[in-house]
Design a protein around this motif. Structure first.
Motif, PDB file in Angstrom:
ATOM      1  N   LEU A 178       0.839  -1.187   0.000  1.00 55.41           N
ATOM      2  CA  LEU A 178       0.000   0.000   0.000  1.00 55.41           C
ATOM      3  C   LEU A 178       0.874   1.238   0.000  1.00 55.41           C
ATOM      4  O   LEU A 178       1.858   1.319   0.749  1.00 55.41           O
ATOM      5  CB  LEU A 178      -0.915   0.023   1.226  1.00 55.41           C
ATOM      6  N   ASP A 183       1.541   4.864   1.115  1.00 50.22           N
ATOM      7  CA  ASP A 183       1.103   5.696   2.232  1.00 50.22           C
ATOM      8  C   ASP A 183       1.025   7.149   1.761  1.00 50.22           C
ATOM      9  O   ASP A 183       2.048   7.770   1.481  1.00 50.22           O
ATOM     10  CB  ASP A 183       2.093   5.558   3.387  1.00 50.22           C
ATOM     11  N   VAL A 203      -4.554   2.706   5.401  1.00 49.57           N
ATOM     12  CA  VAL A 203      -3.678   3.868   5.200  1.00 49.57           C
ATOM     13  C   VAL A 203      -4.177   5.069   5.998  1.00 49.57           C
ATOM     14  O   VAL A 203      -3.402   5.978   6.317  1.00 49.57           O
ATOM     15  CB  VAL A 203      -3.565   4.216   3.701  1.00 49.57           C
TER      16      VAL A 203
END
Length: 562
Positions: free
Chosen positions: A467, A469, A552
């Motif tokens: 992911l 950020d 996130v």
């Protein structure tokens, strides 16, 4: 003749540090003080570790409002046999000293080397707060004392009861959870098949068994595996040691302990299912479960005894009969060893024994100082304030409310600091965030995969996901994603580990970093961040998007924690 024997017996002379012979009462007093000193040194050096082991032997022990029986029988520990091991080891040591010839010839060089190395290992383990490693160090310390006071022959005689002590040391649960889970599922499957042959209609899904009449029962705890495996391994080790087989045949009999454990547990599960079918699941999981836990060792003994007899019979039938030698053959005591106990006891009061006691006391104080728990700066209240109560997922505002982990899960995780929050929006599936932070150790943050599988849910997909950020450009959050099937519904899971200010998808990498932080004196608390959401009619991608957005969104707030 009596005078000659007395002069040649070093135990009767018991020279002092200056080489002078002491009167018998003085020798006895000094030997007694020497042993009391060694026991006190061991208590100071490893007392904290035995307290920790007791908590692992009986996970429900802290529930002081429970009865004594419930406190020692609940909690699904792998090591309820733990307190029996030291006693059994002492009994075997006493038998060996009584029945075998053990000349006391101290080996100072190797004795101090093994003792010193084990104590140093214990200090490092205390600094990193790894109780399992300290348990291994305890066995090394005892072996070093045997070598230092009595010599290599004594160590050769006593090697088995010393190694047997390893069975009292609880292994890290994660390291054996996968094996235990697979063996439990195998035994449960065999148990269901066996009762089906008996005419009982039963079906297994995960660790849950469904019976006719809307009855069901759960096989063991969702995070535990074959509870009796380690106990039966200890039992099989003792049986292989005293059996009449020798050499490779003895090792082969010991190796059969694992299939014997599976078969014995299969019979126990089958009997439990039969009782649940004939009577009630409450009866099957109540007193019958406890009684069958003891009877399983009777079954295991019968199986081991039968295997030993089968091997002896097979070798006899093949014309190669086994040569059965008596226990302690060739090393039994004679009249010349009449004062062996006194000789061996007296050596604890020598200057070497006193120096060993001093080393144990000093290391014990150092280990206590190194292993004292640093209070975690993270509390449940701080966690509750740290994460936002309202977030936006998939363009829609979500509000949240707090959930509680059940008492059994908290016992397994050793009561960590945690936050379990559910985010909801009208017409949208709920999305859960669970943040678990261990209190200055690595025990609470373990992979959730086994818990999901053990609760009867199937993992139909497991993969890696990174992911981006948005709060930190260029930063990537490595995660693990799971798709879990439960009946006809599916749930998407996304999780990552935090340690040392960094995130990793590898559990073992997180454990290593946390361990090194402990060694270096840094804050060693680890964290597990887990998000899950149902996969609804919209398919997998909307669930992946919701989970990723919540992850996130939460991570910058988690980074702000001390």
């Amino acid at each position: 003749m009596a005078t000659t024997n007395q002069q040649s017996d070093p135990g009767l002379q018991s020279p002092s540090a200056e080489g002078e012979a002491l009167p018998a009462p003085a020798r006895s007093r000094r030997a007694l003080l020497g042993w009391l000193g060694l026991l006190a040194g061991l208590g100071v050096a490893f007392g904290y570790n035995f307290v920790e082991m007791w908590a692992r032997w009986f996970p429900a022990w802290k529930r002081t409002h429970w009865s004594f029986y419930d406190r020692i029988s609940e909690g699904e520990s792998y090591y309820t046999h733990g307190p029996l091991v030291p006693g059994l080891s002492l009994i075997i040591i006493a038998m060996l000293i009584r029945h075998t010839r053990i000349p006391a010839r101290p080996c100072r060089l190797w004795g101090w080397g093994l003792l010193g190395g084990s104590l140093l290992f214990h200090l490092v383990a205390s600094l990193a707060r790894v109780n399992f490693a300290s348990g291994i160090a305890f066995v090394g310390v005892v072996a070093g004392l045997v070598l230092l006071l009595w010599g290599p022959v004594a160590l050769r005689r006593l090697w088995f009861p010393l190694l047997l002590l390893l069975f009292m040391v609880p292994a890290p649960e994660v390291s054996i959870a996968q094996l235990n889970f697979r063996l439990k599922m195998l035994a449960a499957d065999w148990g269901v098949r066996l009762v089906n042959v008996m005419g009982i209609i039963a079906e297994r899904s995960g660790n849950r068994v469904y019976l006719a009449g809307d009855k069901d029962l759960i096989v063991a705890n969702v995070c535990n595996g074959l509870r009796t495996l380690v106990s039966l391994l200890a039992f099989g080790t003792v049986y292989a040691y005293v059996c009449r087989l020798r050499g490779a045949w003895r090792l082969g009999l010991f190796a059969m302990t694992i299939p014997v454990a599976v078969v014995a547990n299969t019979l126990r599960i089958a009997a439990t299912i039969a009782v649940a079918d004939l009577f009630t699941p409450e009866l099957a999981t109540g007193w019958f479960h406890d009684v069958s836990g003891l009877l399983i060792f009777v079954v295991a003994f019968m199986l081991m005894f039968g295997l030993e007899r089968l091997i002896l019979w097979a070798r006899q039938a093949l014309g190669r009969p086994a040569e059965v030698t008596p226990l302690f053959a060739g090393v039994r005591r004679t009249d010349a060893d009449a004062h062996q106990w006194r000789r061996m006891a007296a050596l604890a009061g020598t200057p070497t024994g006193l120096l060993a006691t001093g080393a144990l006391l000093l290391v014990g104080l150092g280990a206590w100082w190194l292993s004292h728990t640093v209070p975690s700066p993270i509390s449940d209240e701080l966690l509750a304030r740290s994460l936002p109560e309202n977030v936006t997922l998939a363009g829609m505002p979500h509000r949240s409310y707090t959930l509680e982990l059940d008492e059994q899960t908290l016992t397994i995780l050793e009561y960590p600091a945690y936050l379990f929050r559910r985010y909801v929006a009208p017409g949208r599936p709920a999305t859960d965030l669970c943040l678990i932070i261990s209190r200055d150790n690595r025990k609470s943050t373990h992979p959730p995969d086994l818990c999901l599988e053990g609760s009867g849910e199937g993992i139909v997909h497991k993969g890696q996901r990174d992911l981006a950020d948005p709060a930190t450009p260029g930063r990537s959050i490595p995660c693990v994603e799971l798709v879990v099937q439960s009946g006809i519904s599916q749930t998407y899971f996304l999780y990552t580990y935090r340690s040392g200010g960094e995130y990793t998808r590898s559990f073992w990498n997180q454990q290593l970093v946390t361990f090194l932080n402990g060694v270096l004196g840094r804050h060693s608390a680890g964290a597990l961040v887990r998000v899950n959401t149902p996969i609804d009619g919209g398919g997998l991608e909307p669930a992946r998007q919701r989970a990723a957005e919540l992850m996130v969104t939460a991570l910058p707030h988690i980074d702000s924690l001390p």
